[in-house]
Design a protein around this motif. Structure first.
Motif, PDB file in Angstrom:
ATOM      1  N   GLU A   8      74.966  53.052  51.372  1.00 51.16           N
ATOM      2  CA  GLU A   8      75.760  51.939  51.895  1.00 51.16           C
ATOM      3  C   GLU A   8      75.517  51.744  53.394  1.00 51.16           C
ATOM      4  OE1 GLU A   8      77.529  49.624  50.480  1.00 51.16           O
ATOM      5  OE2 GLU A   8      77.150  50.387  48.485  1.00 51.16           O
ATOM      6  N   LEU A   9      75.357  52.845  54.085  1.00 49.60           N
ATOM      7  CA  LEU A   9      75.089  52.754  55.523  1.00 49.60           C
ATOM      8  C   LEU A   9      73.725  52.098  55.760  1.00 49.60           C
ATOM      9  CD1 LEU A   9      76.256  53.423  58.284  1.00 49.60           C
ATOM     10  CD2 LEU A   9      75.066  55.610  58.195  1.00 49.60           C
ATOM     11  N   ALA A  10      72.752  52.514  54.949  1.00 46.02           N
ATOM     12  CA  ALA A  10      71.410  51.935  55.079  1.00 46.02           C
ATOM     13  C   ALA A  10      71.453  50.441  54.791  1.00 46.02           C
ATOM     14  CB  ALA A  10      70.450  52.630  54.115  1.00 46.02           C
ATOM     15  N   LYS A  11      72.247  50.061  53.803  1.00 43.68           N
ATOM     16  CA  LYS A  11      72.397  48.649  53.462  1.00 43.68           C
ATOM     17  C   LYS A  11      72.901  47.853  54.650  1.00 43.68           C
ATOM     18  CE  LYS A  11      74.046  48.433  48.875  1.00 43.68           C
ATOM     19  NZ  LYS A  11      75.215  48.147  48.034  1.00 43.68           N
ATOM     20  N   ALA A 313      82.826  54.464  48.986  1.00 39.94           N
ATOM     21  CA  ALA A 313      81.699  54.562  49.913  1.00 39.94           C
ATOM     22  C   ALA A 313      81.650  53.336  50.814  1.00 39.94           C
ATOM     23  CB  ALA A 313      80.393  54.695  49.138  1.00 39.94           C
ATOM     24  N   LYS A 314      81.850  52.174  50.231  1.00 36.85           N
ATOM     25  CA  LYS A 314      81.834  50.951  51.036  1.00 36.85           C
ATOM     26  C   LYS A 314      82.947  51.001  52.084  1.00 36.85           C
ATOM     27  CE  LYS A 314      79.741  47.408  48.190  1.00 36.85           C
ATOM     28  NZ  LYS A 314      78.718  47.212  49.223  1.00 36.85           N
ATOM     29  N   ALA A 315      84.149  51.404  51.653  1.00 32.27           N
ATOM     30  CA  ALA A 315      85.284  51.437  52.572  1.00 32.27           C
ATOM     31  C   ALA A 315      85.024  52.430  53.702  1.00 32.27           C
ATOM     32  CB  ALA A 315      86.563  51.790  51.813  1.00 32.27           C
ATOM     33  N   GLY A 320      83.957  53.533  59.113  1.00 31.00           N
ATOM     34  CA  GLY A 320      83.236  54.351  60.079  1.00 31.00           C
ATOM     35  C   GLY A 320      82.519  53.507  61.107  1.00 31.00           C
ATOM     36  N   VAL A 321      81.824  52.482  60.637  1.00 32.34           N
ATOM     37  CA  VAL A 321      81.080  51.617  61.551  1.00 32.34           C
ATOM     38  C   VAL A 321      82.052  50.899  62.496  1.00 32.34           C
ATOM     39  CG1 VAL A 321      79.703  49.516  61.661  1.00 32.34           C
ATOM     40  CG2 VAL A 321      79.074  51.324  60.078  1.00 32.34           C
ATOM     41  N   ALA A 322      83.147  50.387  61.945  1.00 38.47           N
ATOM     42  CA  ALA A 322      84.116  49.671  62.777  1.00 38.47           C
ATOM     43  C   ALA A 322      84.712  50.610  63.823  1.00 38.47           C
ATOM     44  CB  ALA A 322      85.222  49.080  61.906  1.00 38.47           C
TER      45      ALA A 322
ATOM     46  N   LEU B  98      64.811  51.375  49.915  1.00 37.52           N
ATOM     47  CA  LEU B  98      65.281  52.622  50.541  1.00 37.52           C
ATOM     48  C   LEU B  98      66.727  52.921  50.181  1.00 37.52           C
ATOM     49  CD1 LEU B  98      63.794  52.935  54.132  1.00 37.52           C
ATOM     50  CD2 LEU B  98      63.684  54.584  52.255  1.00 37.52           C
ATOM     51  N   TRP B  99      67.596  51.894  50.281  1.00 43.64           N
ATOM     52  CA  TRP B  99      68.994  52.208  49.966  1.00 43.64           C
ATOM     53  C   TRP B  99      69.151  52.547  48.496  1.00 43.64           C
ATOM     54  CZ3 TRP B  99      72.111  50.111  46.386  1.00 43.64           C
ATOM     55  CH2 TRP B  99      71.937  48.780  45.996  1.00 43.64           C
ATOM     56  N   LEU B 100      68.345  51.901  47.651  1.00 37.42           N
ATOM     57  CA  LEU B 100      68.390  52.262  46.231  1.00 37.42           C
ATOM     58  C   LEU B 100      67.967  53.717  46.046  1.00 37.42           C
ATOM     59  CD1 LEU B 100      66.863  49.078  44.563  1.00 37.42           C
ATOM     60  CD2 LEU B 100      69.143  50.011  44.148  1.00 37.42           C
ATOM     61  N   ALA B 101      66.925  54.110  46.759  1.00 38.53           N
ATOM     62  CA  ALA B 101      66.443  55.488  46.652  1.00 38.53           C
ATOM     63  C   ALA B 101      67.517  56.469  47.118  1.00 38.53           C
ATOM     64  CB  ALA B 101      65.167  55.658  47.464  1.00 38.53           C
ATOM     65  N   TYR B 102      68.142  56.149  48.266  1.00 36.54           N
ATOM     66  CA  TYR B 102      69.217  57.029  48.773  1.00 36.54           C
ATOM     67  C   TYR B 102      70.310  57.196  47.726  1.00 36.54           C
ATOM     68  CZ  TYR B 102      67.306  56.290  53.487  1.00 36.54           C
ATOM     69  OH  TYR B 102      66.514  56.234  54.587  1.00 36.54           O
ATOM     70  N   SER B 103      70.679  56.091  47.099  1.00 33.12           N
ATOM     71  CA  SER B 103      71.848  56.122  46.216  1.00 33.12           C
ATOM     72  C   SER B 103      71.622  57.049  45.026  1.00 33.12           C
ATOM     73  CB  SER B 103      72.184  54.716  45.745  1.00 33.12           C
ATOM     74  OG  SER B 103      71.228  54.290  44.789  1.00 33.12           O
TER      75      SER B 103
END
Lengths: 469, 318
Positions: A8-11, A313-315, A320-322, B98-103
């Motif tokens: 989620e962070l990478a996203k 995870a999203k929350a 965290g980012v905020a 990448l995010w798919l891989a991480y997940s």
């Protein structure tokens, strides 16, 4: 869960929009805070000391003492004062030392508008005695007139040989706050104190003069409105003095001194939060709604089909980012605002300098970041629920902004309730001073916001589990 | 059990529209199963239910014998390409993988491997919004292959691919099945799967129409016609009819039924009728499919003249 957080962070990090939104939010938050403290006319000039009271006096030369028993005191105000006083002269603003009873705060020894020493918590009837020895004046209290306990000693340098001593009564103003139609007003309500004294004595005795009553009031300043002299007076029957009076002898440093329009310079320094929260709302809503708009949510749920951890995870990532962006932003806003305030003359004694290491300042600064994080998660949950930014964004902004816009149009009580019952309550965490418009305790306010966030998350989770993606 | 998709009694309604109606089939490992049906037949809905994105009203869909929602690292079990357009346009292709891989705790090198595999390595750092439809298809396929899963699902993977890409994906699908994986590929065009699929699941209006092998479907559609091209159609018709055949003439070609091919040649040659071509008529898979689904399509158009197709395709995209 860890790999999901990482995903989620990478996203979030891989989108330019996130970086833009947060950078802009950061910069504008600091700039708005600086602008608010540099442009507002909230702070006013340094007020003069209050020195209005009823004075039953006679001169006293050299060392000596004045003693009296306060038999009764009306509870006209928690900070009404009745006691004995040693004063440089009869003019308002001259130096003094006074020992007094108060209905709400016990025995106090006060001097020169800045010193306050607490005695016992008791009230009338009580014996009070002030003894002068050169420049030192010592206060004693007693319940029976024989056993005395010392309250404290104050020093008045270069006190004249002859001073005025005697009894005094004061009772400060009450304030009434009115609000509506976007304007705030402060109504002044005078209170009148009354106390009865006996066993009044000055040593060494000087029979050449008797007791004189004087209402001490400040010299009128040209061009300034002068307060109408209120009631006050003295009657004596067989050595028992009944004195009525109003006003106060106080300034910064004396707890009874109260400025109804005093600002909270800590929360003033953090007003940029209103831009910051917009950025966090956009972040939160888009973190959810963009997934639905692009269809990414199906990739997300296919990659991690368990709904609870996905939402968690999203929350966590959004929070965290905020927080990580909000904390340096609120710290920077505070640090930038302090020298601006100083330059504008907002300084002690009216406004003591505030520093980050003070507990309440730290609470405000870190709490601001926490409130931003909670709000971002609230926005995320609404985004997950409504799935479209065109619906979620206006709704969340309305929920946060409407109380702040509508509030000032309402009565003060209605405004306070509006603040207590909406997510806006979370901004109370920025407050370090209790004011007439304080709606809710800082932690309780943050709790209200947290409760809204938890509720929204719960509904969002239910929706995620039961609705088709 | 492990490398299968099993759909049993699946029923899915969206409001009053029945998208999937009592659908059952199995996707076996080691072969490509074509999932064929006209637009709005319920193919995408079925795939979404398999991935637990949509909840069925009735029935179950199991992957490797388990419900999708119970999988911890589903990308290692099932790879799926549902909608190639479902990528955030602002995200770089590589970041998407990448995010798919991480997940799913997949190594980063796997991202570069699949990018190489689908031929996107050189444009991996471009934002997905700049991709053509064909490139997005390839990216979607890369995402499906990321976890090297034994089960694969592709929804209309040929859409938007150039001819070279079409050839490539056919080879890819055959190769994946050849490695023992279960491969489910949907299409609304039979021709796309003609040379690729081993097994066919044909649906129309949400219902199963045929669950068969390609050769069986062809055989059932064949009716033993023999095509004869001749310079003397009238003579030939008389001779063949007298011999017990039924003849339909069109454009100088005679379609003969009721007689074997070698019988037709012997008969005409003996009577001196010149024959330029004799051929066994082979029904194409396309024709067989059209015959199967015609009813389903017409049924839909007749019942819901206003929403019929567009309504159904909205369901597809929803």
């Amino acid at each position: 869960m860890r790999q999901l957080l990482r995903a989620e962070l990478a996203k979030l990090a891989s989108l330019r929009g996130t970086v833009w939104c947060l950078s802009l939010g950061f910069i504008l938050m600091v700039l708005l805070s600086a602008w608010v403290v540099s442009s507002s006319k909230f702070y006013g000039d340094l007020p003069k000391p209050a020195d209005t009271f009823s004075f039953v006096h006679r001169p006293m030369s050299g060392d000596g003492s004045v003693v009296a028993r306060v038999t009764t005191q009306d509870d006209s105000h928690p900070w009404a004062k009745a006691g004995v006083i040693v004063k440089e002269s009869l003019s308002s603003g001259s130096r003094y030392a006074a020992l007094m009873l108060t209905p709400g705060h016990g025995v106090r020894l006060e001097a020169d508008f800045t010193t306050d020493i607490a005695g016992s918590a008791g009230g009338a009837p009580r014996w009070l005695r002030l003894t002068r020895s050169g420049g030192s004046i010592t206060g004693y209290e007693s319940t029976d007139g024989t056993t005395w306990s010392q309250v404290g000693t104050v020093t008045l340098d270069a006190l004249p040989w002859t001073v005025e001593v005697g009894l005094f009564v004061s009772s400060p103003l009450d304030f009434e706050y009115v609000q509506g139609g976007g304007a705030q007003g402060i109504g002044i309500i005078p209170t009148t104190g009354r106390a009865v004294f006996d066993h009044v004595n000055v040593e060494p005795t000087d029979s050449s003069t008797g007791w004189t009553y004087l209402k001490v009031v400040p010299t009128p300043t040209p061009g300034q409105p002068q307060m109408r002299p209120g009631p006050g007076g003295m009657t004596e029957v067989d050595g028992s003095f009944t004195v009525t009076g109003e006003g106060d002898i106080a300034w910064y440093g004396i707890p009874s001194f109260f400025r109804p329009d005093a600002r909270d310079i800590v929360s003033d320094s953090l007003q940029g939060v209103h831009i910051g929260l917009l950025a966090m709302i956009v972040l939160g809503v888009l973190a959810a709604a963009a997934e639905y708009k692009t269809g990414m949510i199906r990739a997300t749920l296919a990659a991690y089909p368990r709904r609870g951890p996905v939402l968690a995870a999203k929350a966590l990532v959004v929070a965290g980012v905020a927080f990580v962006v909000g904390l340096p932003a609120s710290t920077a806003a505070f640090l930038v605002a302090q020298p601006i305030l100083r330059d504008r003359g907002v300084r002690p004694p009216a406004y003591p300098y505030r520093s980050l290491i003070e507990v309440d300042v730290l609470r405000a600064v870190v709490g601001t970041a926490a409130a931003l994080a909670l709000l971002a998660v609230f926005a995320l949950a609404i985004g997950m629920l409504l799935r479209r930014s065109s619906r979620a964004l206006p709704l969340v902004i309305a929920v946060v902004m409407v109380p702040q816009i509508v509030g000032p149009l309402l009565s003060l009580d209605a405004d306070k309730w509006l603040t207590r019952l909406t997510p806006t309550a979370g901004l109370a965490i920025q407050e370090t001073t209790e004011r007439f418009d304080t709606a809710i305790d800082p932690w309780a306010g943050l709790g209200v916001l947290a409760a809204y966030t938890a509720l929204a998350l719960t509904i969002a989770l239910w929706s995620l589990r039961h609705r088709d993606a | 059990m492990r490398n299968t998709i099993e759909v049993r009694g699946l029923r899915k309604r969206y409001g009053r529209t029945v998208a999937v109606d009592d659908l059952s089939f199995r996707v076996e490992p080691g072969q490509v199963t074509g999932f064929i049906g006209p637009n709005g037949a319920g193919k995408s809905t079925t795939m979404r239910v398999i991935l637990d994105l949509d909840a069925p009203n009735e029935g179950t869909a199991l992957v490797g014998g388990r419900r999708y929602r119970t999988l911890r690292t589903p990308l290692r079990e099932v790879g799926a390409l549902l909608d190639a357009g479902a990528i955030h346009p602002g995200r770089r292709a590589r970041d998407h993988l990448l995010w798919l891989a991480y997940s799913n705790s997949l190594p980063r090198r796997r991202v570069d491997e699949v990018l190489d595999l689908v031929g996107l390595a050189s444009v991996a750092r471009r934002r997905a919004g700049k991709y053509s439809l064909g490139m997005r298809q390839r990216l979607g396929i890369a995402a499906a292959l990321l976890g090297d899963p034994p089960i694969l699902m592709f929804d209309e993977p040929v859409n938007g691919l150039d001819p070279e890409g079409v050839v490539w994906i056919r080879g890819l699908l055959r190769g994946l099945a050849g490695e023992g994986r279960a491969v489910l590929v949907s299409s609304h065009l039979m021709s796309e799967l003609e040379d690729t699929a081993d097994h066919l699941v044909v649906v129309g209006r949400g219902r199963l129409i045929a669950d068969t092998t390609v050769s069986d479907l062809l055989a059932s559609a064949s009716d033993g016609r023999i095509l004869v091209r001749t310079a003397q159609p009238a003579d030939a018709t008389t001779l063949l009819t007298n011999a017990g055949g039924t003849v339909h003439a069109s454009d100088g070609t005679l379609a003969v039924t009721g007689l074997p091919a070698d019988g037709v040649i012997t008969l005409l040659t003996r009577h001196g009728v010149p024959v330029s071509e004799v051929a066994q008529a082979r029904a194409s898979l396309e024709q067989a499919y059209l015959a199967l689904t015609r009813h389903a399509v017409e049924f839909g158009a007749a019942l819901e003249p206003n929403v019929g197709h567009s309504g159904a395709s909205t369901v597809e995209e929803a």
